[in-house]
Motif scaffolding. Structure first.
Motif, mmCIF file in Angstrom:
data_model
loop_
_atom_site.group_PDB
_atom_site.id
_atom_site.type_symbol
_atom_site.label_atom_id
_atom_site.label_comp_id
_atom_site.label_asym_id
_atom_site.label_seq_id
_atom_site.Cartn_x
_atom_site.Cartn_y
_atom_site.Cartn_z
ATOM 1 N N VAL A 131 -13.969 27.135 104.820
ATOM 2 C CA VAL A 131 -12.867 28.024 105.226
ATOM 3 C C VAL A 131 -12.286 27.556 106.561
ATOM 4 O O VAL A 131 -11.063 27.513 106.749
ATOM 5 C CB VAL A 131 -13.343 29.492 105.302
ATOM 6 C CG1 VAL A 131 -12.225 30.396 105.811
ATOM 7 C CG2 VAL A 131 -13.815 29.980 103.931
ATOM 8 N N ALA A 135 -10.051 24.786 106.011
ATOM 9 C CA ALA A 135 -8.751 25.187 105.466
ATOM 10 C C ALA A 135 -7.756 25.511 106.583
ATOM 11 O O ALA A 135 -6.544 25.379 106.407
ATOM 12 C CB ALA A 135 -8.916 26.390 104.531
ATOM 13 N N PHE A 136 -8.276 25.924 107.736
ATOM 14 C CA PHE A 136 -7.422 26.192 108.907
ATOM 15 C C PHE A 136 -7.128 24.913 109.696
ATOM 16 O O PHE A 136 -6.489 24.961 110.741
ATOM 17 C CB PHE A 136 -8.100 27.194 109.844
ATOM 18 C CG PHE A 136 -7.936 28.627 109.432
ATOM 19 C CD1 PHE A 136 -6.886 29.389 109.904
ATOM 20 C CD2 PHE A 136 -8.846 29.224 108.565
ATOM 21 C CE1 PHE A 136 -6.735 30.724 109.532
ATOM 22 C CE2 PHE A 136 -8.709 30.552 108.189
ATOM 23 C CZ PHE A 136 -7.646 31.301 108.667
ATOM 24 N N VAL A 192 -4.494 28.227 103.551
ATOM 25 C CA VAL A 192 -5.429 29.289 103.953
ATOM 26 C C VAL A 192 -5.421 30.426 102.918
ATOM 27 O O VAL A 192 -6.480 30.885 102.478
ATOM 28 C CB VAL A 192 -5.069 29.832 105.362
ATOM 29 C CG1 VAL A 192 -5.858 31.087 105.678
ATOM 30 C CG2 VAL A 192 -5.344 28.756 106.422
ATOM 31 N N GLU A 193 -4.229 30.828 102.514
ATOM 32 C CA GLU A 193 -4.138 31.921 101.537
ATOM 33 C C GLU A 193 -4.813 31.546 100.228
ATOM 34 O O GLU A 193 -5.518 32.349 99.622
ATOM 35 C CB GLU A 193 -2.663 32.290 101.279
ATOM 36 C CG GLU A 193 -2.072 33.104 102.415
ATOM 37 C CD GLU A 193 -0.617 33.477 102.172
ATOM 38 O OE1 GLU A 193 -0.047 33.078 101.133
ATOM 39 O OE2 GLU A 193 -0.052 34.186 103.033
ATOM 40 N N LYS A 247 -7.271 29.483 99.822
ATOM 41 C CA LYS A 247 -8.733 29.494 100.044
ATOM 42 C C LYS A 247 -9.254 30.936 100.007
ATOM 43 O O LYS A 247 -10.273 31.224 99.373
ATOM 44 C CB LYS A 247 -9.068 28.814 101.377
ATOM 45 C CG LYS A 247 -10.530 28.781 101.770
ATOM 46 C CD LYS A 247 -11.452 28.210 100.711
ATOM 47 C CE LYS A 247 -11.509 26.708 100.696
ATOM 48 N NZ LYS A 247 -12.509 26.215 99.700
ATOM 49 N N VAL A 261 -3.228 36.613 107.987
ATOM 50 C CA VAL A 261 -2.660 35.314 108.375
ATOM 51 C C VAL A 261 -1.135 35.285 108.211
ATOM 52 O O VAL A 261 -0.521 34.251 108.290
ATOM 53 C CB VAL A 261 -3.298 34.132 107.587
ATOM 54 C CG1 VAL A 261 -4.738 33.986 107.980
ATOM 55 C CG2 VAL A 261 -3.152 34.293 106.086
ATOM 56 N N TYR A 297 -1.867 26.071 111.383
ATOM 57 C CA TYR A 297 -2.412 25.886 110.048
ATOM 58 C C TYR A 297 -1.326 26.120 109.012
ATOM 59 O O TYR A 297 -0.293 26.735 109.285
ATOM 60 C CB TYR A 297 -3.608 26.823 109.806
ATOM 61 C CG TYR A 297 -3.316 28.287 110.049
ATOM 62 C CD1 TYR A 297 -2.806 29.097 109.025
ATOM 63 C CD2 TYR A 297 -3.545 28.873 111.299
ATOM 64 C CE1 TYR A 297 -2.538 30.443 109.242
ATOM 65 C CE2 TYR A 297 -3.273 30.218 111.527
ATOM 66 C CZ TYR A 297 -2.765 30.995 110.492
ATOM 67 O OH TYR A 297 -2.490 32.324 110.712
ATOM 68 N N LYS A 336 -0.209 28.056 106.121
ATOM 69 C CA LYS A 336 -0.518 29.395 105.594
ATOM 70 C C LYS A 336 -0.865 29.361 104.102
ATOM 71 O O LYS A 336 -1.757 30.063 103.633
ATOM 72 C CB LYS A 336 0.700 30.301 105.833
ATOM 73 C CG LYS A 336 0.336 31.748 106.005
ATOM 74 C CD LYS A 336 1.558 32.571 106.360
ATOM 75 C CE LYS A 336 1.993 33.346 105.139
ATOM 76 N NZ LYS A 336 3.208 34.092 105.293
#
Length: 290
Positions: A101, A104-105, A273-274, A276, A289, A268, A270
């Motif tokens: 995670v 991912a950022f 991240v979303e 993930k 986020v 990052y 977005k």
């Protein structure tokens, strides 16, 4: 001028993950995905982390990790942290998961075999503190020894969004000693949570008084014959353990780790991240986020 400086947030990954896991697990709620993968520690870690990122507005973020329980400290003293129980089985798969995670950022995950996250944090803090403002995010009081010019420590308190910030100018007034004297304090009194004893029979009160009066363990040893007889005897009897405890307490700041700031810029994608969060079915985090 200060506003031109970067703010580098060094995150004590294990401290946040353990804290997050136990803060949510006491209700027996491990938040599992539909495939049965527990995610409660990851979920709460991200809530802590995103709150801190919003509050402290870092320009750069680096996350540091322990790399297993065997370190040079356990080689020096096999009882070091031997009082710690095995991590709960629901936490074990989350060690790797949280690093994915963090990836991912686009945040670097840093760790070095044989050393603790604290040592990586200490090294990176020293490397970057002359030209930047370094903020260490942790729940661990041991890290207070790193407070210095350009290095602040944010200790997480109960709940989310509560921090106690320590900085060099106000440290002595609050703690009664300088940050670097914490190592000597712990050499004398030991540390029950890390399971090393210090000098038998010397508790925090006596240790603090000795450090305040003499400045350091070296000065105490130089003036040993001026100390009360009882204290003299305790220190003489436990001289080896005093030296060993001081060694165990000291965070190493000279490891061969580094991290280019270009790789640690806090920005990052977005969508990544979303996706993930969605993959882990942590849909409540998606709105954080935006």
């Amino acid at each position: 001028m200060n506003e031109e400086k970067n703010t580098i947030m060094l995150v004590d990954g294990m401290a946040l993950l353990f804290r997050g896991f136990f803060a949510t697990a006491f209700r027996g709620n491990f938040m599992k995905t539909s495939k049965g993968l527990p995610t409660n520690g990851v979920y709460q870690f991200m809530r802590y982390f995103l709150d801190a990122a919003e509050k402290f507005s870092p320009s750069h973020v680096i996350c540091c990790w322990d790399m297993g329980s065997k370190t040079f400290r356990t080689e020096l003293y096999k009882e070091y942290k031997a009082n710690r129980s095995e991590p709960p089985e629901e936490l074990i798969p989350q060690f790797e998961l949280i690093k994915n995670v963090v990836d991912a950022f686009d945040i670097p995950n840093i760790g070095l075999e044989n050393y603790e996250a604290d040592d990586c944090i200490g090294t990176l803090a020293r490397q970057n503190s002359s030209d930047n403002d370094v903020l260490i995010l942790t729940g661990d009081q041991d890290i207070l020894q790193l407070v210095d010019d350009g290095i602040r420590v944010a200790i997480m308190r109960k709940g989310i969004g509560n921090y106690e910030i320590f900085e060099k100018e106000t440290f002595a007034g609050r703690k009664g000693l300088q940050p670097e004297q914490i190592v000597d304090l712990k050499g004398l009194m030991g540390d029950s949570s890390d399971n090393y004893p210090g000098v038998k029979g010397i508790g925090e009160k006596t240790a603090l008084k000795l450090i305040q009066e003499h400045g350091s363990i070296d000065q105490i040893l130089e003036n040993l014959d001026k100390l009360p007889n009882g204290v003299q005897t305790k220190i003489r009897d436990d001289r080896d353990m005093l030296e060993l405890s001081r060694q165990l307490a000291e965070i190493k700041c000279d490891l061969s780790v580094s991290c280019s700031l270009d790789n640690a810029v806090w920005q990052y994608d977005k969508k990544i991240v979303e996706s993930k969060f969605q993959e882990l079915e942590l849909n409540n985090l998606v709105k954080l986020v935006n």
